[in-house]
Design an enzyme around this catalytic site. Structure first.
Site, PDB file in Angstrom:
ATOM      1  N   ASP A  48      -4.827   2.328 -26.446  1.00 42.12           N
ATOM      2  CA  ASP A  48      -5.494   2.147 -25.159  1.00 42.12           C
ATOM      3  C   ASP A  48      -5.599   3.447 -24.377  1.00 42.12           C
ATOM      4  O   ASP A  48      -4.772   4.353 -24.520  1.00 42.12           O
ATOM      5  CB  ASP A  48      -4.722   1.147 -24.287  1.00 42.12           C
TER       6      ASP A  48
ATOM      7  N   ARG B  96       0.482  -7.315 -21.857  1.00 44.75           N
ATOM      8  CA  ARG B  96      -0.223  -6.954 -23.089  1.00 44.75           C
ATOM      9  C   ARG B  96       0.595  -5.956 -23.911  1.00 44.75           C
ATOM     10  O   ARG B  96       0.292  -5.713 -25.076  1.00 44.75           O
ATOM     11  CB  ARG B  96      -1.616  -6.405 -22.783  1.00 44.75           C
TER      12      ARG B  96
ATOM     13  N   PRO C 274       0.798  -1.229   0.000  1.00 48.78           N
ATOM     14  CA  PRO C 274       0.000   0.000   0.000  1.00 48.78           C
ATOM     15  C   PRO C 274       0.829   1.277   0.000  1.00 48.78           C
ATOM     16  O   PRO C 274       0.373   2.322  -0.451  1.00 48.78           O
ATOM     17  CB  PRO C 274      -0.815  -0.113   1.299  1.00 48.78           C
TER      18      PRO C 274
ATOM     19  N   GLU D  34      -0.851  -9.815   8.142  1.00 45.50           N
ATOM     20  CA  GLU D  34      -0.883  -8.392   8.499  1.00 45.50           C
ATOM     21  C   GLU D  34       0.266  -7.599   7.903  1.00 45.50           C
ATOM     22  O   GLU D  34       0.363  -6.398   8.099  1.00 45.50           O
ATOM     23  CB  GLU D  34      -0.862  -8.239  10.026  1.00 45.50           C
TER      24      GLU D  34
END
Length: 248
Positions: free
Chosen positions: A172, A157, A93, A120
């Site tokens: 894209d 991709r 994160p 955790e």
């Protein structure tokens, strides 16, 4: 490209990696993927990979030994196969936001290793083998498998030959720092809505101009933060001014 994935739950990864575009890339040897359960590298007689945190706190932390040893092993195998040690990516994160630019950068590598966390968190010392930390969004997931799949899909991709039509990746959303223009297929009229006439005109120059303007319009209305005027062509700047005037 070779991709190594270190995970406690390989079954979460096997299915998605062998479906759709990624599966075809594997079948055509455009991509190689190896999944390693780093529990196999635990030196604990019970094969534990987690323990309670020093200083107290809720939950369990991943220990550094199994992960670091697994990374070293995968790098040695990759080098034996002719790949570089590559980059080691931790899903975290606190990492940099993963975006199209990051995907394009990582697609230039010949070897990537992804570490999938769980529980955790992890002992901070695993970062001695990490080269990059990425986050796919400001929310909490159970583990790193899903972010890893997202990143692998976005990266692979962009590899030559994976999509078949190289222009697909170039067009894209986000590849040009703009959202992709609306697209249409048959029928020409559906529930009273008609495909824009310009797209059926056969005039490629007008179609290209329409797509550029609609791409700018979509980005301006939905993600104005993506528009950097200094990066726009003169034609794009004119379209942006027109769109601003239309919506003022």
């Amino acid at each position: 490209m070779k991709i190594d994935i270190l995970s406690l739950f390989p079954e979460m990864l096997n299915g998605p990696l062998h479906d759709s575009i990624l599966g075809k890339a594997l079948d055509r040897d455009l991509l190689r993927v190896a999944i390693t359960n780093f529990r196999d590298f635990s030196t604990n007689k019970h094969h534990n990979v987690d323990d309670t945190p020093y200083g107290g706190g809720a939950g369990m932390l991943l220990q550094p030994q199994p992960i670091c040893d697994a990374v070293v092993s995968t790098q040695e195998t990759a080098e034996h196969e002719g790949y570089s040690t590559g980059r080691v990516i931790l899903t975290d994160p606190g990492g940099k936001s993963f975006d199209q630019q990051a995907a394009a950068e990582l697609a230039q590598e010949d070897h990537l290793t992804f570490l999938c966390g769980h529980y955790e968190g992890y002992d901070e010392r695993i970062k001695q083998v990490v080269t990059d930390e990425y986050s796919i969004g400001d929310y909490v997931l159970t583990g790193g498998e899903l972010p890893t799949l997202v990143m692998i899909d976005a990266i692979c991709r962009l590899l030559p030959g994976v999509l078949g039509n190289e222009q697909s990746a170039a067009d894209d959303s986000f590849s040009q720092s703009l959202l992709e223009a609306p697209q249409y297929t048959r029928p020409a009229v559906f529930r009273g809505q008609e495909v824009p006439a310009v797209l059926r005109s056969g005039d490629h120059q007008k179609i290209a101009a329409w797509r550029l303007k609609e791409s700018i319009r979509k980005t301006y209305l939905k993600r104005p933060d993506l528009i950097h005027e200094q990066q726009l062509s003169e034609q794009a700047k004119r379209f942006l001014a027109e769109i601003r005037a239309e919506n003022s």
